[in-house]
Each structure stands twice: as structure tokens, then as C-alpha cells.
Design a protein around this motif. Structure first.
Motif, mmCIF file in Angstrom:
data_model
loop_
_atom_site.group_PDB
_atom_site.id
_atom_site.type_symbol
_atom_site.label_atom_id
_atom_site.label_comp_id
_atom_site.label_asym_id
_atom_site.label_seq_id
_atom_site.Cartn_x
_atom_site.Cartn_y
_atom_site.Cartn_z
ATOM 1 N N MET A 286 0.853 -1.048 0.114
ATOM 2 C CA MET A 286 0.335 0.232 -0.568
ATOM 3 C C MET A 286 1.043 1.401 -0.034
ATOM 4 O O MET A 286 0.056 2.522 -0.078
ATOM 5 C CB MET A 286 -0.991 0.247 1.177
ATOM 6 C CG MET A 286 -1.857 -0.892 1.167
ATOM 7 S SD MET A 286 -2.859 -1.118 -0.239
ATOM 8 C CE MET A 286 -3.462 -0.282 0.216
ATOM 9 N N SER A 287 2.265 1.159 0.097
ATOM 10 C CA SER A 287 3.064 2.459 -0.214
ATOM 11 C C SER A 287 3.430 2.848 -1.307
ATOM 12 O O SER A 287 3.188 2.742 -2.365
ATOM 13 C CB SER A 287 4.055 1.648 0.676
ATOM 14 O OG SER A 287 4.201 2.082 2.031
ATOM 15 N N ASN A 288 3.152 3.955 -1.289
ATOM 16 C CA ASN A 288 3.041 4.963 -2.609
ATOM 17 C C ASN A 288 4.101 4.544 -3.356
ATOM 18 O O ASN A 288 5.422 4.871 -2.616
ATOM 19 C CB ASN A 288 2.946 6.655 -2.024
ATOM 20 C CG ASN A 288 2.533 7.069 -3.101
ATOM 21 O OD1 ASN A 288 2.871 7.693 -3.743
ATOM 22 N ND2 ASN A 288 0.998 7.513 -3.199
ATOM 23 N N LEU A 289 4.045 4.976 -4.296
ATOM 24 C CA LEU A 289 5.167 4.212 -5.806
ATOM 25 C C LEU A 289 5.985 5.703 -5.830
ATOM 26 O O LEU A 289 6.902 5.854 -6.014
ATOM 27 C CB LEU A 289 4.727 4.645 -6.475
ATOM 28 C CG LEU A 289 5.700 4.765 -8.159
ATOM 29 C CD1 LEU A 289 6.057 3.496 -8.361
ATOM 30 C CD2 LEU A 289 4.696 4.608 -9.320
ATOM 31 N N GLY A 290 5.859 6.843 -4.841
ATOM 32 C CA GLY A 290 6.813 8.178 -5.159
ATOM 33 C C GLY A 290 7.705 7.468 -3.504
ATOM 34 O O GLY A 290 9.108 7.944 -3.676
ATOM 35 N N LEU A 291 7.608 6.733 -2.661
ATOM 36 C CA LEU A 291 8.391 6.131 -1.797
ATOM 37 C C LEU A 291 9.348 5.533 -2.095
ATOM 38 O O LEU A 291 10.541 6.167 -2.041
ATOM 39 C CB LEU A 291 7.649 5.908 -0.700
ATOM 40 C CG LEU A 291 8.477 4.968 0.500
ATOM 41 C CD1 LEU A 291 8.726 5.660 0.910
ATOM 42 C CD2 LEU A 291 7.737 4.362 1.416
#
Length: 446
Positions: A286-291
Motif C-alpha cells: 500500500m505504500s506510495n510509488l513516490g516513496l
């Protein structure tokens, strides 16, 4: 053997219903106690809880269960989950118990179990305890029945350990911090730890009455903290959940900072000091692709797991990582503890704020999250993800997002819900992908 009671984080449910009754809590105490009666020493369990009304009932039932099989009980009263993990090791206990349903409303409660090493139980131990719940459990002979006592220095021990996670040279003098403890387990220890390090504290969510835990406050309801930060002119806001293993931050402008940005900060700072192990950070799908893109730009990796801090921790231990967590705020820093600890993670953020001289809005905005959309589709029965039209919708959405985003489609582990998440550089494409899949699931489930 399939799991009947244990979920991804212990046993949890509505109190006085199903698995969360006093009778079941006593049986869990008997089973867990029997499982950890190993060796000839006098055996001991540490039991903590959050501030829920039902905590009294569950606590007393578990005391009866553990003592009836010959295990002594040490009671701490309300303390964060990571404090119980710590005390289980420090007091050389055989097992630890945290009575909490985390960020859930007060009507729910749960039982989290820790082994003597302070880590949550393995699948093997949980399955063994589950098997015993269906059988008669041998009770101790009268002379071997356990004793129970309450320790008075539990809070002080945890506060000392939390403060020790920072170098002695780091102080929080001059920092004004708004802290929301969700009327939960950290309502005393978190503000005390920050204050003892020199900060000025504006505390909310610190008046538990048994029924107001997580009620329009804490890490899942940050509106109160946002208002408090702006009104008080605080430098930063810290939001914990009911058992204080989650952290969400609010910057001085009242903007919310989620777990992805916090992991980016802690991971990159440790990497710059040569202290990041594993070559990156562990997070969930679920962590954002931006991270992921930010870490890649730093020469670091993002390892993804299934949703749940349990899965994050397993991968961290397998791969030798020391930083991991979830977008929702679980922060696991294995240099300082064996489970998620919102207070310890907050101190790493606060130390960076002091040392950098930057405002929170600048320090904690390390990447621009790509548009991300999550929707839940409830269904009455069957397996809608196996329907041909749903598979086609998913394949079409994957093709549309190829190279520019990703999909995560998963059934809930606790309710008849399909969770549909998409993210990508184009918000329109993301919304279209989620809408098409949700529509297909709804039709298949009709």
C-alpha cells in the motif's frame, strides 16, 4: 490447520461476542501459559492493556487463566504495546500480553502475545495455542498456582527506554509539540517523554474514560490535532493510536504527514550516517510509488510485503533491515525495539527537526506522492475476484497503467470486502482503473 481466532495481529473482536469474551480470554491465558511453561524456573507473564472499559474484564480473566496453569503474573496497567514487548524481555518473562484493539473503537478489544524475546509469536506458536483452545487444559496442582502482582515502575522503565533511543546530546528544548494520544495507552508516557527532553507540550487525547479511546482523535482522526497545532502555534504535531504503535505527524501548517514520508526521512537519514541496514526500507504493497522512487534516487530499495506490520517485521528479520513500516503509521525500528513504536519513531522525527533547523513542512516533504485511490467494495458472498469479467477489468486496468502506475487488489481478511487500490502519474487514469474494477466486482457479486 486453518486459523479460527488469530488474525494478522493476535485475536480481536467485539467484546462479549465471539472470541472476545471473559471465558475465551481465560482459556487463551491457560493455553498460552501452558505453551510457554518451559524449563524448571518459576514462570512469568507480563500483562499490559490500553484504556478500554473492557480491559478490566479481559485482564482479570487472563490473570485467572495464567495463574491456573502455574504462571506468575506481572500487571503494568495501561501502557503502549511496545512497552509490553520491552518489559517481557527486561523482566525475563516467558510470555507477554497486550490487551488492545489498537485503532478500533472502544467496543472492540484484542489480545496480542509476545514471546520471551519480545517479538510477536510465530505462526507455529499461534497454531499450537489455537489447537489447545478446543481441548481441556491441565491445571496446576494447588501448591503451583501462580501469583499476581502489579509493578509501579513500568511507566518509568518505558520512558527511560524511549529517551535512550536518542543520543544524550539531543534535546528538544525550544520545540513546541502538540501530542494527541487518542485517549489511549500512551496518554501519560508519551507527553512525559517529550517533556523530559525539554519540549513544551500541548496535549490532547489524554483524558481516557474507558469509552473515548480513538473517538475523533488519534492517528486515524487527525482533525483535532490539526486544529490544535494551528491554534497553539506548535512546531509539529504527533498523533498516536490507541496502543501507540502507530505514528502520524502534522506539520506546523496543519498538513498531515503519513507513514511513507516518515519512513523516507528516517531511512534516508540513517543511510546518510551509514546506519541503515539491508540497503533500504521494508513497507507494504500500500505504500506510495513516490516513496519507492525517492528511495531509488537515494540508491536504496523498497521491499514490499503483504499488508500488516507482522509481514513487514518478518521480512525485516529475514533480510537484516532495521527500518520498516506502513503508510498507515506503523513504524518498526529494530535498533530500538521489537515491534512498532509510535513514540520512538516520533523522537527520530523530532531529533531531525531540531538538528536540521528546518520547519516540519520542509523536513517531512521528501517526495511528491503520486495520485493514489483506494475503494472498498462490499459483497454478499461467493468469490467475485474469480469472475471472468473481474479478471478482464483487472487485466485492462493493468495494461492502461503499465509503466506509469500499479494496482493492488485484495480481499479483506476480516470482512466481505474487496479492496481496490490504484496509483499512477495520471489521476484520471487511476480513477478510471479503480472505477472499472469496482463496477466489475459489484456486477459479479450481484
Amino acid at each position: 490447520m486453518s486459523r479460527q481466532f488469530f488474525g494478522t495481529d493476535g485475536i480481536r473482536g467485539r467484546t462479549n461476542k465471539g472470541a472476545m469474551t471473559a471465558a475465551m480470554a481465560m482459556k487463551v491465558g491457560q493455553a498460552a501459559g501452558t505453551r510457554f511453561l518451559r524449563g524448571a524456573h518459576r514462570h512469568r507473564v507480563v500483562i499490559g492493556k490500553d484504556t478500554r472499559l473492557s480491559g478490566y474484564m479481559i485482564e482479570n480473566a487472563m490473570v485467572a487463566g495464567f495463574t491456573s496453569v502455574g504462571m506468575d503474573v506481572v500487571l503494568t496497567g495501561p501502557l503502549p504495546t511496545p512497552a509490553i514487548a520491552l518489559l517481557t524481555r527486561e523482566l525475563r518473562a516467558d510470555v507477554g500480553v497486550m490487551i488492545s484493539a489498537s485503532h478500533n473503537p472502544y467496543e472492540d478489544n484484542g489480545i496480542k502475545l509476545f514471546g520471551p524475546d519480545g517479538f510477536k509469536l510465530s505462526d507455529e506458536d499461534e497454531l499450537a495455542i489455537e489447537a489447545m483452545l478446543a481441548d481441556e487444559i491441565a491445571l496446576a496442582d494447588a501448591p503451583e498456582i501462580g501469583r499476581a502482582r502489579r509493578i509501579e515502575d513500568a511507566r518509568g522503565r518505558y520512558i527511560h527506554a524511549v529517551k535512550a533511543s536518542l543520543p544524550n546530546s539531543v534535546r528538544l528544548d525550544g520545540l513546541k509539540i502538540a501530542v494527541d494520544c487518542a485517549n489511549g495507552a500512551a496518554y501519560q508516557v508519551a507527553p512525559s517523554a517529550f517533556w523530559e527532553l525539554g519540549a513544551e507540550i500541548v496535549a490532547v487525547g489524554v483524558n481516557p474514560n474507558g469509552k473515548n479511546i480513538n473517538d475523533r482523535c488519534g492517528s486515524t482522526h487527525v482533525g483535532l490535532l490539526q486544529e490544535t497545532v494551528v491554534t497553539a502555534g506548535a512546531d509539529i504535531g504527533i498523533a498516536l493510536d490507541g496502543d501507540a504503535d502507530r505514528l502520524i505527524v502534522v506539520d506546523e501548517k496543519g498538513q498531515t504527514i503519513d507513514g511513507d514520508q516518515i519512513m523516507a526521512l528516517i531511512g534516508s537519514q540513517l543511510a546518510a550516517r551509514g546506519q541503515l541496514r539491508g540497503g533500504g526500507v521494508v513497507a507494504t504493497v500500500m505504500s506510495n510509488l513516490g516513496l519507492e522512487r525517492f528511495l531509488c534516487g537515494q540508491g536504496l530499495t523498497l521491499e514490499r510485503t503483504k499488508v500488516g506490520d507482522r509481514h513487514v517485521l518478518e521480512r525485516m528479520r529475514e533480510g537484516g533491515f532495521n527500518v520498516g513500516g506502513e503508510q498507515s503509521g506503523h513504524m518498526i525500528l529494530l535498533d530500538h525495539g521489537t515491534t512498532g513504536d509510535g513514540t520512538v519513531a516520533a523522537l527520530q522525527v523530532l531529533a531531525a527537526l531540531v538538528q536540521s533547523g528546518k520547519r516540519a513542512s520542509e523536513l517531512l516533504h521528501l517526495f511528491d506522492p503520486v495520485p493514489q485511490l483506494l475503494r472498498n467494495v462490499r459483497f454478499a458472498g461467493g468469490k467475485p475476484l474469480e469472475a471472468a469479467q473481474v479478471k478482464t477489468a483487472i487485466a485492462d486496468a493493468e495494461a492502461a497503467l503499465a509503466g506509469r502506475g500499479r494496482l493492488v487488489i485484495r480481499p479483506s481478511g476480516t470482512e466481505p470486502v474487496i479492496r481496490v487500490m490504484a496509483e499512477g502519474d495520471d489521476a484520471g487514469e487511476v480513477e478510471a482503473a479503480v472505477a472499472s474494477i469496482c463496477h466489475a466486482v459489484e456486477k459479479a457479486a450481484a
